[in-house]
Write a protein that holds these residues in place. Structure first.
Motif, mmCIF file in Angstrom:
data_model
loop_
_atom_site.group_PDB
_atom_site.id
_atom_site.type_symbol
_atom_site.label_atom_id
_atom_site.label_comp_id
_atom_site.label_asym_id
_atom_site.label_seq_id
_atom_site.Cartn_x
_atom_site.Cartn_y
_atom_site.Cartn_z
ATOM 1 N N PRO A 13 -54.848 8.503 47.373
ATOM 2 C CA PRO A 13 -54.618 9.189 46.126
ATOM 3 C C PRO A 13 -53.045 9.021 45.993
ATOM 4 O O PRO A 13 -52.467 8.675 46.847
ATOM 5 C CB PRO A 13 -55.125 10.677 46.628
ATOM 6 C CG PRO A 13 -54.948 10.786 47.844
ATOM 7 C CD PRO A 13 -55.465 9.238 48.570
ATOM 8 N N GLU A 50 -49.285 19.180 45.048
ATOM 9 C CA GLU A 50 -50.154 18.048 44.568
ATOM 10 C C GLU A 50 -50.769 17.279 45.742
ATOM 11 O O GLU A 50 -51.858 16.747 45.774
ATOM 12 C CB GLU A 50 -49.164 16.863 43.460
ATOM 13 C CG GLU A 50 -50.310 15.830 42.870
ATOM 14 C CD GLU A 50 -49.563 15.606 41.666
ATOM 15 O OE1 GLU A 50 -50.201 14.441 41.174
ATOM 16 O OE2 GLU A 50 -48.395 15.936 41.221
ATOM 17 N N LEU A 53 -54.688 16.676 46.296
ATOM 18 C CA LEU A 53 -55.262 15.364 46.310
ATOM 19 C C LEU A 53 -55.832 15.077 47.539
ATOM 20 O O LEU A 53 -56.766 14.513 47.690
ATOM 21 C CB LEU A 53 -54.076 14.222 45.897
ATOM 22 C CG LEU A 53 -53.778 14.219 44.466
ATOM 23 C CD1 LEU A 53 -52.507 13.157 44.522
ATOM 24 C CD2 LEU A 53 -54.841 13.750 43.598
ATOM 25 N N LEU A 100 -62.243 12.367 44.118
ATOM 26 C CA LEU A 100 -61.001 12.007 43.385
ATOM 27 C C LEU A 100 -61.651 10.923 42.080
ATOM 28 O O LEU A 100 -62.707 10.643 42.291
ATOM 29 C CB LEU A 100 -60.336 10.907 44.286
ATOM 30 C CG LEU A 100 -59.390 11.694 45.563
ATOM 31 C CD1 LEU A 100 -58.863 10.545 46.306
ATOM 32 C CD2 LEU A 100 -58.270 12.288 45.004
ATOM 33 N N GLN A 140 -58.422 7.659 37.957
ATOM 34 C CA GLN A 140 -56.801 7.856 37.691
ATOM 35 C C GLN A 140 -56.085 8.404 38.791
ATOM 36 O O GLN A 140 -54.730 7.889 38.924
ATOM 37 C CB GLN A 140 -56.663 8.909 36.409
ATOM 38 C CG GLN A 140 -55.528 9.120 36.112
ATOM 39 C CD GLN A 140 -54.775 7.960 35.225
ATOM 40 O OE1 GLN A 140 -55.541 7.020 34.758
ATOM 41 N NE2 GLN A 140 -53.270 7.880 35.209
ATOM 42 N N GLU A 141 -56.600 8.986 39.854
ATOM 43 C CA GLU A 141 -55.993 9.641 41.047
ATOM 44 C C GLU A 141 -55.748 8.748 42.020
ATOM 45 O O GLU A 141 -54.995 9.039 42.789
ATOM 46 C CB GLU A 141 -56.657 11.097 41.434
ATOM 47 C CG GLU A 141 -56.631 12.044 40.424
ATOM 48 C CD GLU A 141 -57.518 13.321 40.750
ATOM 49 O OE1 GLU A 141 -56.997 14.244 40.381
ATOM 50 O OE2 GLU A 141 -58.462 13.023 41.307
#
Length: 417
Positions: free
Chosen positions: A291, A307, A311, A320, A323-324
């Motif tokens: 991620p 974050e 993640l 996930l 985009q991640e």
């Protein structure tokens, strides 16, 4: 109507068909998930483009297909139940609607019950092939997730019970016939090489075949960082060591942007990226996944910590989004918490230019500047870089700057002012 494998993004060219949610003859609604596929980045569902009946399934589970391949065919039509009821006498449109809504609620409730079982698509596939009801299997993975080993253990336990039952029912071992094993026959087990494992292998091979890797090793005294984190904890600020590493790395990348770059050999240019999108390698039950924390250069230590935590949790739960998992400009791998690691030669996450790995922290005697010996917490660092883009001297200067910040965390905060 043909349902094809479309480009999910990031230049995807192929995917593995993991499992189907439908079978031939099933009626499906528009946007209902039909099949689950595995790319080199993620597991994705392909929905129905319209309501209709499944005519034929063309690709078997486990097969790798390219973008544009037709997976199944669909005959678009309205719900057969509603059509049948509409043709019956004395049936109002309102009763047809209520019946359809009630049926849909029942189907949705059934799906919700089925989805409470935490298991990967491949684990579910193993269970289906062996006729195992996953609701009867006890999961030993994170959060009660059922692993492949749990399913195999359940199968072995059931087989053992059936064997014992047969022995008792048959009046002992005299009634049984066993074939003598060949002592010269090789003993081995087989696991499938496909899905995420195969995609990881392709990515690693592409990186090694393309990039001339060079690995630089360094050590860092993280004693002061550990003390500073304890001070912060007493003030109710919980910041992980990884968050400090990532922020220090971002500061180092500002000084040495060559390691936050992309090499375009065709156009003979090196693109220096302004944004620091840091990938964090996470070890999951499905394999390694990365991620990405976006715009680290503008985030605080607390934001990076939160974050990274979020993640990592999503990665371990296989939740996930695309985009991640895309857009990283530099990757880190914190293998220290796994234990036993003092060094490695990490493979660069192509097409990035470098990757840094943090190894296990150990207390050991160190000769200080005043020639006194003290016990310090030391951590080894491995940094692999693309030797086409940067030289060894630049890599040494980069890691020295990074180590300086890690060894003096309060100095790192001064750099942020």
């Amino acid at each position: 109507m043909e349902v094809k494998l479309h480009d999910i993004g990031e230049g995807m060219t192929e995917a593995v068909v993991l499992s189907y949610f439908v079978k031939k003859g099933d009626y499906v609604k528009a946007d209902q998930p039909l099949v689950e596929v595995q790319t080199d980045k993620m597991v994705a569902e392909i929905p129905a483009p319209a309501a209709g009946i499944i005519q034929d399934i063309l690709v078997p589970e486990g097969e790798t297909i390219s973008v544009g391949t037709t997976i199944l065919t669909l005959e678009a039509k309205s719900p057969p139940l509603v059509e049948t009821m509409s043709n019956q006498p004395n049936v109002t449109a309102e009763s047809v609607h209520l019946f359809a809504v009630k049926k849909e609620e029942t189907v949705c409730a059934k799906r919700m019950i089925e989805r409470r079982v935490l298991a990967s698509p491949y684990t579910r596939k193993i269970a289906r092939e062996h006729g195992v009801d996953l609701e009867q299997v006890v999961g030993t993975g994170r959060g009660g997730r059922i692993t492949d080993e749990d399913v195999y253990r359940f199968i072995e336990t059931n087989n053992a019970k059936q064997t014992n039952h047969s022995s008792v029912a048959g009046g002992g071992t005299e009634s049984q016939s066993f074939e003598k094993a060949d002592d010269n026959a090789p003993s081995f087990s087989v696991i499938p090489f496909r899905g995420r494992r195969k995609q990881i292998a392709k990515k690693m091979a592409q990186s090694l075949y393309t990039i001339p890797h060079c690995t630089h090793f360094e050590e860092a005294d993280v004693t002061e960082l550990i003390r500073f984190r304890e001070e912060l904890k007493q003030q109710n600020f919980h910041i992980s060591a990884t968050a400090f590493f990532i922020k220090a790395l971002s500061l180092a990348l500002k000084q040495f942007p060559i390691f936050n770059a992309r090499l375009d050999e065709e156009r003979e240019v090196i693109h220096l990226k302004q944004e620091h999108h840091i990938g964090i390698a996470v070890d999951t039950e499905e394999g390694l996944i990365v991620p990405v924390i976006k715009h680290v250069e503008s985030k605080s230590l607390r934001e990076i910590h939160e974050e990274a935590k979020r993640l990592t949790k999503k990665a371990q739960e296989n939740k996930l989004t695309l985009q991640e998992m895309t857009g990283s400009t530099f990757t880190v791998s914190n293998v220290g918490p796994l234990g036993g690691s003092i060094g490695a030669t990490p493979i660069i996450n192509y097409p990035e230019v470098a990757l840094m790995a943090f190894h296990k922290t150990k207390k050991r005697p160190v000769v200080m500047e005043n020639d006194e010996i003290a016990v310090r917490s030391m951590m080894n660092i491995s940094m692999s870089f693309d030797h086409r883009v940067a030289d060894g001297a630049t890599a040494v200067a980069f890691t020295n700057y990074f180590v300086r910040l890690i060894e003096n965390p309060k100095l790192m905060l001064m750099e942020l002012i």
